[in-house]
Design a protein around this motif. Structure first.
Motif, PDB file in Angstrom:
ATOM      1  N   GLU A   1     -15.636 -31.410 -18.356  1.00  0.00           N
ATOM      2  CA  GLU A   1     -16.297 -30.231 -17.787  1.00  0.00           C
ATOM      3  C   GLU A   1     -15.941 -30.035 -16.327  1.00  0.00           C
ATOM      4  O   GLU A   1     -15.803 -30.996 -15.574  1.00  0.00           O
TER       5      GLU A   1
ATOM      6  N   ARG B   1     -11.318 -29.236 -23.972  1.00  0.00           N
ATOM      7  CA  ARG B   1     -11.574 -29.958 -25.212  1.00  0.00           C
ATOM      8  C   ARG B   1     -10.392 -29.780 -26.163  1.00  0.00           C
ATOM      9  O   ARG B   1      -9.534 -28.924 -25.939  1.00  0.00           O
TER      10      ARG B   1
ATOM     11  N   ASP C   1     -10.595 -21.507 -32.822  1.00  0.00           N
ATOM     12  CA  ASP C   1      -9.901 -21.017 -31.625  1.00  0.00           C
ATOM     13  C   ASP C   1      -8.669 -20.189 -31.966  1.00  0.00           C
ATOM     14  O   ASP C   1      -8.149 -19.462 -31.107  1.00  0.00           O
TER      15      ASP C   1
ATOM     16  N   GLU D   1     -12.183 -23.488 -22.390  1.00  0.00           N
ATOM     17  CA  GLU D   1     -13.250 -22.566 -22.786  1.00  0.00           C
ATOM     18  C   GLU D   1     -14.147 -22.279 -21.593  1.00  0.00           C
ATOM     19  O   GLU D   1     -14.504 -23.178 -20.841  1.00  0.00           O
ATOM     20  N   ARG D   2     -14.525 -21.018 -21.429  1.00  0.00           N
ATOM     21  CA  ARG D   2     -15.478 -20.651 -20.385  1.00  0.00           C
ATOM     22  C   ARG D   2     -16.868 -21.086 -20.847  1.00  0.00           C
ATOM     23  O   ARG D   2     -17.292 -20.764 -21.951  1.00  0.00           O
ATOM     24  N   LYS D   3     -17.568 -21.829 -19.997  1.00  0.00           N
ATOM     25  CA  LYS D   3     -18.857 -22.401 -20.400  1.00  0.00           C
ATOM     26  C   LYS D   3     -19.943 -21.353 -20.608  1.00  0.00           C
ATOM     27  O   LYS D   3     -20.758 -21.499 -21.515  1.00  0.00           O
ATOM     28  N   ASP D   4     -19.955 -20.312 -19.811  1.00  0.00           N
ATOM     29  CA  ASP D   4     -21.084 -19.381 -19.895  1.00  0.00           C
ATOM     30  C   ASP D   4     -21.102 -18.531 -21.162  1.00  0.00           C
ATOM     31  O   ASP D   4     -22.163 -18.083 -21.584  1.00  0.00           O
ATOM     32  N   ASP D   5     -19.928 -18.330 -21.814  1.00  0.00           N
ATOM     33  CA  ASP D   5     -19.928 -17.515 -23.027  1.00  0.00           C
ATOM     34  C   ASP D   5     -19.089 -18.091 -24.173  1.00  0.00           C
ATOM     35  O   ASP D   5     -18.987 -17.480 -25.235  1.00  0.00           O
ATOM     36  N   GLY D   6     -18.479 -19.261 -23.968  1.00  0.00           N
ATOM     37  CA  GLY D   6     -17.712 -19.903 -25.032  1.00  0.00           C
ATOM     38  C   GLY D   6     -16.369 -19.274 -25.348  1.00  0.00           C
ATOM     39  O   GLY D   6     -15.749 -19.609 -26.358  1.00  0.00           O
TER      40      GLY D   6
END
Length: 191
Positions: free
Chosen positions: A7, A14, A20, A71-76
């Motif tokens: 992170e 990941r 994906d 991957e963007r954490k706030d929206d996956g």
């Protein structure tokens, strides 16, 4: 050693999952993304073959390319990937970076590459990281410069690429260069 997920402030790094593949195929088909890559078009079959090769691949296996999903954490949302080629009996690694055009110029690639470099040097003890980029790919050159890579070579017309002879630059970064105090200051400034 379990290294994933990894992170950062805004990102989750990941292994790829089958879910994906649609986003992966979509950004690989963007002309400005494919411009400096080995493919011109990228099909669902290409993505499935990629996934079959990656599925179950162990990170840090010599003579392998491991693609790290970013991957963007706030929206996956899958924003891109960082490829790592392990070689020289685990002493060196080569980096490659591909990001969705809509996610470029937002600092995501810089943030992801920084985390991967940290992992490779600090956690896995790599000696040297390398990258090869087209001389016209200014964004990739800037990304490497920000992280302290040195341009070591200019290969003139060394590759017949998409119908024409192209030049490439080779870059490298040694572990002890990355560990220098002034390098840490530059990394913090550019973060």
């Amino acid at each position: 050693m379990e290294v994933f997920p990894l992170e950062t402030a805004r990102l989750m790094l990941r292994p790829f999952t089958r879910s994906d593949l649609p986003a992966f195929t979509a950004y690989r088909n963007q002309p400005d993304v494919a411009r400096y890559q080995s493919w011109s078009s990228y099909t669902e079959a290409d993505a499935e073959a990629f996934f079959a090769q990656q599925d179950g691949l162990v990170f840090d296996s010599d003579d392998s390319w491991f693609q790290i999903a970013v991957e963007r954490k706030d929206d996956g949302v899958l924003v891109g990937d960082v490829a790592v080629h392990f070689f020289d009996d685990g002493r060196q690694a080569e980096l490659g970076v591909t990001f969705d055009l809509s996610c470029q110029r937002l600092g995501y690639a810089q943030e992801a590459v920084s985390a991967v470099i940290q992992l490779l040097f600090a956690e896995l003890g790599k000696r040297r990281l390398v990258a090869t980029v087209d001389v016209l790919n200014l964004r990739a050159q800037r990304l490497l410069d920000i992280h302290g890579f040195r341009r070591e070579g200019h290969y003139r017309e060394n590759i017949f690429f998409k119908g024409t002879w192209s030049d490439e630059y080779s870059y490298a970064l040694l572990s002890h260069e990355w560990q220098r105090p002034e390098a840490a200051v530059l990394r913090a400034r550019d973060a």
